[in-house]
Motif scaffolding. Structure first.
Motif, PDB file in Angstrom:
ATOM      1  N   PRO A   1      -6.250  12.646  -5.804  1.00 53.95           N
ATOM      2  CA  PRO A   1      -6.081  13.986  -5.224  1.00 53.95           C
ATOM      3  C   PRO A   1      -4.643  14.457  -5.419  1.00 53.95           C
ATOM      4  O   PRO A   1      -3.717  13.734  -5.099  1.00 53.95           O
ATOM      5  CB  PRO A   1      -6.408  13.811  -3.757  1.00 53.95           C
ATOM      6  CG  PRO A   1      -6.622  12.370  -3.528  1.00 53.95           C
ATOM      7  CD  PRO A   1      -6.600  11.655  -4.830  1.00 53.95           C
ATOM      8  N   VAL A   2      -4.494  15.647  -5.944  1.00 53.11           N
ATOM      9  CA  VAL A   2      -3.165  16.171  -6.235  1.00 53.11           C
ATOM     10  C   VAL A   2      -2.426  16.400  -4.931  1.00 53.11           C
ATOM     11  O   VAL A   2      -2.905  17.099  -4.042  1.00 53.11           O
ATOM     12  CB  VAL A   2      -3.249  17.481  -7.044  1.00 53.11           C
ATOM     13  CG1 VAL A   2      -1.877  18.072  -7.269  1.00 53.11           C
ATOM     14  CG2 VAL A   2      -3.946  17.227  -8.361  1.00 53.11           C
ATOM     15  N   SER A   3      -1.262  15.762  -4.813  1.00 51.65           N
ATOM     16  CA  SER A   3      -0.468  15.913  -3.601  1.00 51.65           C
ATOM     17  C   SER A   3       0.304  17.223  -3.661  1.00 51.65           C
ATOM     18  O   SER A   3       0.799  17.608  -4.718  1.00 51.65           O
ATOM     19  CB  SER A   3       0.497  14.738  -3.440  1.00 51.65           C
ATOM     20  OG  SER A   3       1.361  14.659  -4.544  1.00 51.65           O
ATOM     21  N   PRO A   4       0.400  17.906  -2.539  1.00 50.54           N
ATOM     22  CA  PRO A   4       1.147  19.168  -2.547  1.00 50.54           C
ATOM     23  C   PRO A   4       2.627  18.899  -2.786  1.00 50.54           C
ATOM     24  O   PRO A   4       3.187  17.943  -2.263  1.00 50.54           O
ATOM     25  CB  PRO A   4       0.907  19.731  -1.153  1.00 50.54           C
ATOM     26  CG  PRO A   4       0.539  18.567  -0.315  1.00 50.54           C
ATOM     27  CD  PRO A   4      -0.113  17.571  -1.236  1.00 50.54           C
ATOM     28  N   ARG A   5       3.235  19.713  -3.600  1.00 50.57           N
ATOM     29  CA  ARG A   5       4.660  19.572  -3.858  1.00 50.57           C
ATOM     30  C   ARG A   5       5.425  20.067  -2.633  1.00 50.57           C
ATOM     31  O   ARG A   5       5.046  21.055  -2.004  1.00 50.57           O
ATOM     32  CB  ARG A   5       5.078  20.355  -5.100  1.00 50.57           C
ATOM     33  CG  ARG A   5       4.464  19.799  -6.343  1.00 50.57           C
ATOM     34  CD  ARG A   5       4.983  18.399  -6.604  1.00 50.57           C
ATOM     35  NE  ARG A   5       4.186  17.728  -7.617  1.00 50.57           N
ATOM     36  CZ  ARG A   5       4.118  16.427  -7.722  1.00 50.57           C
ATOM     37  NH1 ARG A   5       4.759  15.657  -6.908  1.00 50.57           N
ATOM     38  NH2 ARG A   5       3.390  15.872  -8.649  1.00 50.57           N
TER      39      ARG A   5
ATOM     40  N   ARG B   1       3.126   5.969  -2.804  1.00 57.68           N
ATOM     41  CA  ARG B   1       4.311   6.724  -3.207  1.00 57.68           C
ATOM     42  C   ARG B   1       4.376   6.853  -4.729  1.00 57.68           C
ATOM     43  O   ARG B   1       4.687   7.929  -5.256  1.00 57.68           O
ATOM     44  CB  ARG B   1       5.563   6.038  -2.683  1.00 57.68           C
ATOM     45  CG  ARG B   1       6.806   6.853  -2.787  1.00 57.68           C
ATOM     46  CD  ARG B   1       7.966   6.192  -2.107  1.00 57.68           C
ATOM     47  NE  ARG B   1       7.444   5.100  -1.299  1.00 57.68           N
ATOM     48  CZ  ARG B   1       8.144   4.257  -0.598  1.00 57.68           C
ATOM     49  NH1 ARG B   1       9.417   4.350  -0.572  1.00 57.68           N
ATOM     50  NH2 ARG B   1       7.595   3.295   0.095  1.00 57.68           N
ATOM     51  N   ALA B   2       4.059   5.774  -5.432  1.00 55.74           N
ATOM     52  CA  ALA B   2       4.082   5.815  -6.897  1.00 55.74           C
ATOM     53  C   ALA B   2       3.036   6.787  -7.434  1.00 55.74           C
ATOM     54  O   ALA B   2       3.319   7.572  -8.351  1.00 55.74           O
ATOM     55  CB  ALA B   2       3.844   4.417  -7.462  1.00 55.74           C
ATOM     56  N   MET B   3       1.840   6.754  -6.882  1.00 54.89           N
ATOM     57  CA  MET B   3       0.782   7.654  -7.339  1.00 54.89           C
ATOM     58  C   MET B   3       1.124   9.110  -7.018  1.00 54.89           C
ATOM     59  O   MET B   3       0.890   9.996  -7.833  1.00 54.89           O
ATOM     60  CB  MET B   3      -0.558   7.279  -6.700  1.00 54.89           C
ATOM     61  CG  MET B   3      -1.071   5.928  -7.116  1.00 54.89           C
ATOM     62  SD  MET B   3      -1.438   5.810  -8.864  1.00 54.89           S
ATOM     63  CE  MET B   3      -2.985   6.671  -8.917  1.00 54.89           C
ATOM     64  N   ASN B   4       1.677   9.350  -5.844  1.00 56.35           N
ATOM     65  CA  ASN B   4       2.019  10.718  -5.448  1.00 56.35           C
ATOM     66  C   ASN B   4       3.209  11.263  -6.225  1.00 56.35           C
ATOM     67  O   ASN B   4       3.398  12.476  -6.284  1.00 56.35           O
ATOM     68  CB  ASN B   4       2.294  10.796  -3.949  1.00 56.35           C
ATOM     69  CG  ASN B   4       1.026  10.686  -3.140  1.00 56.35           C
ATOM     70  OD1 ASN B   4      -0.060  10.995  -3.615  1.00 56.35           O
ATOM     71  ND2 ASN B   4       1.154  10.226  -1.922  1.00 56.35           N
TER      72      ASN B   4
ATOM     73  N   HIS C   1       0.836  -1.198   0.000  1.00 58.55           N
ATOM     74  CA  HIS C   1       0.000   0.000   0.000  1.00 58.55           C
ATOM     75  C   HIS C   1       0.877   1.257   0.000  1.00 58.55           C
ATOM     76  O   HIS C   1       0.619   2.196  -0.768  1.00 58.55           O
ATOM     77  CB  HIS C   1      -0.925  -0.011   1.220  1.00 58.55           C
ATOM     78  CG  HIS C   1      -1.788   1.196   1.323  1.00 58.55           C
ATOM     79  ND1 HIS C   1      -2.846   1.421   0.482  1.00 58.55           N
ATOM     80  CD2 HIS C   1      -1.727   2.262   2.149  1.00 58.55           C
ATOM     81  CE1 HIS C   1      -3.414   2.569   0.804  1.00 58.55           C
ATOM     82  NE2 HIS C   1      -2.746   3.097   1.816  1.00 58.55           N
ATOM     83  N   ALA C   2       1.914   1.271   0.824  1.00 56.50           N
ATOM     84  CA  ALA C   2       2.810   2.427   0.890  1.00 56.50           C
ATOM     85  C   ALA C   2       3.523   2.638  -0.450  1.00 56.50           C
ATOM     86  O   ALA C   2       3.684   3.773  -0.904  1.00 56.50           O
ATOM     87  CB  ALA C   2       3.826   2.242   2.013  1.00 56.50           C
ATOM     88  N   GLN C   3       3.937   1.558  -1.090  1.00 55.38           N
ATOM     89  CA  GLN C   3       4.606   1.665  -2.388  1.00 55.38           C
ATOM     90  C   GLN C   3       3.653   2.225  -3.438  1.00 55.38           C
ATOM     91  O   GLN C   3       4.047   3.062  -4.261  1.00 55.38           O
ATOM     92  CB  GLN C   3       5.139   0.306  -2.832  1.00 55.38           C
ATOM     93  CG  GLN C   3       6.317  -0.182  -2.034  1.00 55.38           C
ATOM     94  CD  GLN C   3       6.701  -1.619  -2.377  1.00 55.38           C
ATOM     95  OE1 GLN C   3       5.880  -2.390  -2.874  1.00 55.38           O
ATOM     96  NE2 GLN C   3       7.942  -1.969  -2.092  1.00 55.38           N
ATOM     97  N   SER C   4       2.414   1.779  -3.415  1.00 57.90           N
ATOM     98  CA  SER C   4       1.427   2.268  -4.378  1.00 57.90           C
ATOM     99  C   SER C   4       1.149   3.751  -4.168  1.00 57.90           C
ATOM    100  O   SER C   4       1.077   4.525  -5.127  1.00 57.90           O
ATOM    101  CB  SER C   4       0.121   1.483  -4.248  1.00 57.90           C
ATOM    102  OG  SER C   4       0.340   0.132  -4.530  1.00 57.90           O
TER     103      SER C   4
END
Length: 55
Positions: free
Chosen positions: A35-39, A19-22, A14-17
């Motif tokens: 949801p767009v992660s803040p840079r 991180r990949a999406m973010n 789950h954490a790997q997924s």
């Protein structure tokens, strides 16, 4: 014991997924409905670490 290992493995996947999406560009995240992660602003992070967030 195997149940605990299974939960641990699922948490890692789950954490790997996440991180990949973010790590995708904001435009792609928006296109797929993620949801767009803040840079992360490195300077703001450093300031937060030095000054602490508890103040």
């Amino acid at each position: 014991m195997f149940e605990t290992l299974g939960r641990f493995r699922a948490a890692i996947k789950h954490a790997q997924s996440m991180r990949a999406m973010n790590s995708l560009p904001p435009e792609v995240q928006k296109d797929i409905g993620w949801p767009v992660s803040p840079r992360i602003d490195a300077h703001a992070n450093l300031t937060r670490l030095i000054l602490g967030s508890g103040r």
